[in-house]
Motif scaffolding. Structure first.
Motif, mmCIF file in Angstrom:
data_model
loop_
_atom_site.group_PDB
_atom_site.id
_atom_site.type_symbol
_atom_site.label_atom_id
_atom_site.label_comp_id
_atom_site.label_asym_id
_atom_site.label_seq_id
_atom_site.Cartn_x
_atom_site.Cartn_y
_atom_site.Cartn_z
ATOM 1 N N LEU A 35 -15.179 13.696 18.090
ATOM 2 C CA LEU A 35 -14.677 13.932 16.736
ATOM 3 C C LEU A 35 -14.651 12.591 16.019
ATOM 4 C CD1 LEU A 35 -13.414 15.664 14.485
ATOM 5 C CD2 LEU A 35 -11.187 15.202 15.530
ATOM 6 N N ILE A 36 -15.700 12.341 15.246
ATOM 7 C CA ILE A 36 -15.874 11.058 14.564
ATOM 8 C C ILE A 36 -15.396 11.196 13.128
ATOM 9 C CG2 ILE A 36 -17.528 9.288 13.879
ATOM 10 C CD1 ILE A 36 -17.345 9.700 16.946
ATOM 11 N N ILE A 37 -14.476 10.339 12.711
ATOM 12 C CA ILE A 37 -13.968 10.330 11.342
ATOM 13 C C ILE A 37 -14.139 8.938 10.770
ATOM 14 C CG2 ILE A 37 -11.918 10.541 9.878
ATOM 15 C CD1 ILE A 37 -10.889 12.660 11.805
ATOM 16 N N SER A 38 -14.677 8.888 9.558
ATOM 17 C CA SER A 38 -14.772 7.625 8.840
ATOM 18 C C SER A 38 -14.358 7.869 7.401
ATOM 19 C CB SER A 38 -16.196 7.067 8.887
ATOM 20 O OG SER A 38 -16.237 5.834 8.201
ATOM 21 N N ASP A 39 -13.253 7.262 7.006
ATOM 22 C CA ASP A 39 -12.823 7.341 5.620
ATOM 23 C C ASP A 39 -13.566 6.249 4.863
ATOM 24 O OD1 ASP A 39 -11.155 9.526 5.961
ATOM 25 O OD2 ASP A 39 -9.517 8.278 6.657
ATOM 26 N N ILE A 40 -14.576 6.682 4.115
ATOM 27 C CA ILE A 40 -15.550 5.790 3.491
ATOM 28 C C ILE A 40 -14.971 5.026 2.300
ATOM 29 C CG2 ILE A 40 -17.820 5.721 2.366
ATOM 30 C CD1 ILE A 40 -17.965 6.552 5.290
ATOM 31 N N TRP A 41 -14.125 5.675 1.521
ATOM 32 C CA TRP A 41 -13.588 5.048 0.308
ATOM 33 C C TRP A 41 -12.288 5.743 -0.046
ATOM 34 C CZ3 TRP A 41 -15.866 0.812 -1.676
ATOM 35 C CH2 TRP A 41 -15.438 0.348 -2.918
ATOM 36 N N SER A 42 -11.409 5.050 -0.705
ATOM 37 C CA SER A 42 -10.150 5.637 -1.128
ATOM 38 C C SER A 42 -9.772 5.078 -2.487
ATOM 39 C CB SER A 42 -9.057 5.299 -0.113
ATOM 40 O OG SER A 42 -7.807 5.802 -0.540
ATOM 41 N N THR A 43 -9.089 5.886 -3.278
ATOM 42 C CA THR A 43 -8.519 5.406 -4.532
ATOM 43 C C THR A 43 -7.029 5.705 -4.499
ATOM 44 O OG1 THR A 43 -8.848 7.501 -5.710
ATOM 45 C CG2 THR A 43 -10.666 5.902 -5.788
ATOM 46 N N ASP A 44 -6.281 4.959 -5.319
ATOM 47 C CA ASP A 44 -4.839 5.208 -5.351
ATOM 48 C C ASP A 44 -4.337 5.454 -6.768
ATOM 49 O OD1 ASP A 44 -4.977 2.662 -6.412
ATOM 50 O OD2 ASP A 44 -3.824 1.720 -4.815
ATOM 51 N N SER A 45 -5.270 5.811 -7.671
ATOM 52 C CA SER A 45 -4.871 6.113 -9.038
ATOM 53 C C SER A 45 -5.935 6.967 -9.715
ATOM 54 C CB SER A 45 -4.669 4.811 -9.839
ATOM 55 O OG SER A 45 -5.894 4.107 -9.934
ATOM 56 N N THR A 46 -5.503 7.643 -10.776
ATOM 57 C CA THR A 46 -6.421 8.368 -11.649
ATOM 58 C C THR A 46 -6.056 7.979 -13.063
ATOM 59 O OG1 THR A 46 -6.543 10.219 -10.104
ATOM 60 C CG2 THR A 46 -7.200 10.653 -12.356
ATOM 61 N N PRO A 47 -6.986 7.455 -13.858
ATOM 62 C CA PRO A 47 -8.374 7.192 -13.466
ATOM 63 C C PRO A 47 -8.451 6.115 -12.394
ATOM 64 C CG PRO A 47 -7.952 6.355 -15.682
ATOM 65 C CD PRO A 47 -6.707 7.058 -15.237
ATOM 66 N N ALA A 48 -9.521 6.187 -11.615
ATOM 67 C CA ALA A 48 -9.705 5.281 -10.480
ATOM 68 C C ALA A 48 -10.106 3.888 -10.944
ATOM 69 C CB ALA A 48 -10.780 5.834 -9.548
ATOM 70 N N ASN A 49 -9.687 2.882 -10.167
ATOM 71 C CA ASN A 49 -10.230 1.546 -10.386
ATOM 72 C C ASN A 49 -11.347 1.353 -9.367
ATOM 73 O OD1 ASN A 49 -9.182 0.426 -7.908
ATOM 74 N ND2 ASN A 49 -7.175 0.310 -8.890
ATOM 75 N N PHE A 50 -12.111 0.294 -9.505
ATOM 76 C CA PHE A 50 -13.287 0.118 -8.661
ATOM 77 C C PHE A 50 -13.051 -0.766 -7.444
ATOM 78 C CE2 PHE A 50 -15.621 0.925 -12.810
ATOM 79 C CZ PHE A 50 -15.841 2.255 -12.505
ATOM 80 N N GLU A 51 -11.818 -1.199 -7.221
ATOM 81 C CA GLU A 51 -11.551 -2.071 -6.087
ATOM 82 C C GLU A 51 -11.552 -1.291 -4.782
ATOM 83 O OE1 GLU A 51 -8.045 -4.387 -6.717
ATOM 84 O OE2 GLU A 51 -8.598 -4.810 -8.796
ATOM 85 N N GLU A 52 -12.086 -1.922 -3.745
ATOM 86 C CA GLU A 52 -12.128 -1.292 -2.422
ATOM 87 C C GLU A 52 -10.745 -1.315 -1.800
ATOM 88 O OE1 GLU A 52 -14.459 -1.688 1.845
ATOM 89 O OE2 GLU A 52 -14.868 -3.114 0.264
ATOM 90 N N LYS A 53 -10.397 -0.213 -1.137
ATOM 91 C CA LYS A 53 -9.125 -0.108 -0.437
ATOM 92 C C LYS A 53 -9.386 -0.081 1.066
ATOM 93 C CE LYS A 53 -6.832 0.721 -4.254
ATOM 94 N NZ LYS A 53 -7.443 -0.172 -5.178
ATOM 95 N N VAL A 54 -8.532 -0.735 1.827
ATOM 96 C CA VAL A 54 -8.608 -0.647 3.282
ATOM 97 C C VAL A 54 -7.958 0.678 3.673
ATOM 98 C CG1 VAL A 54 -7.863 -1.656 5.456
ATOM 99 C CG2 VAL A 54 -8.549 -3.137 3.564
ATOM 100 N N ILE A 55 -8.668 1.457 4.464
ATOM 101 C CA ILE A 55 -8.206 2.791 4.818
ATOM 102 C C ILE A 55 -8.068 2.883 6.330
ATOM 103 C CG2 ILE A 55 -8.698 5.251 4.608
ATOM 104 C CD1 ILE A 55 -10.813 4.402 2.481
ATOM 105 N N GLU A 56 -6.942 3.395 6.776
ATOM 106 C CA GLU A 56 -6.766 3.653 8.204
ATOM 107 C C GLU A 56 -7.157 5.102 8.461
ATOM 108 O OE1 GLU A 56 -3.284 3.997 11.558
ATOM 109 O OE2 GLU A 56 -2.910 2.802 9.781
#
Length: 156
Positions: A35-56
């Motif tokens: 069972l392989i999971i990779s959270d590729i990208w995450s945002t923490d607001s709407t509208p989204a900003n373009f900064e990369e987030k570290v995701i666990e």
């Protein structure tokens, strides 16, 4: 199909569009064998900003308030995980999230199980999962790969 995806991220430098990142993702976890999971990208607001987030990576994510997850999932056959749903009992991986999920089956096949039914999904099928109690059951001999966008949502 690859087990670990390649991620290409664009950006802007000196007013011109560029390819900022082009790499095999390193944010990959295996919560159960295969069972392989990779959270590729995450945002923490709407509208989204373009900064990369570290995701666990977590088996059952906690989507940020007003945010989103973009997730790659490879689900092995149930028999490889030793999963058995006893007759008349809920599937052992039944769960519910407070998210609106857009899920695309990329390869293989899988059953979407809800409390009062199930349906077989195949490559190209799309699920709009609206915060319901659900589970995935791969009864085939091959892994199923899906992409999912999970959006923070208000519960009913």
């Amino acid at each position: 199909m690859k087990t670990i995806p390649r991620r290409v991220v664009t950006g802007i430098r000196n007013g011109k569009s560029i390819i900022e990142q082009d790499e095999i993702v390193t944010n990959v976890s295996e919560h159960f064998p295969g069972l392989i999971i990779s959270d590729i990208w995450s945002t923490d607001s709407t509208p989204a900003n373009f900064e990369e987030k570290v995701i666990e990576n977590t088996a059952f994510p906690s989507t940020p308030k007003n945010g989103s997850y973009f997730r790659y999932v490879q689900i092995p056959p149930d028999k490889h995980l030793g999963i058995v749903a006893p007759e008349g009992q809920p599937h052992p991986l039944m769960h519910q999230t407070d998210t609106l999920d857009y899920i695309i089956i990329i390869s293989g096949e899988i059953y979407l199980i809800v409390e009062e039914g199930e349906t077989l999904l195949k490559a190209g099928d799309i699920v709009i999962q609206r915060g319901t109690n659900h589970a995935w059951s791969n009864r085939s001999d091959l892994p199923c790969i899906q992409l999912a966008v999970l959006l923070d949502a208000k519960t009913a």
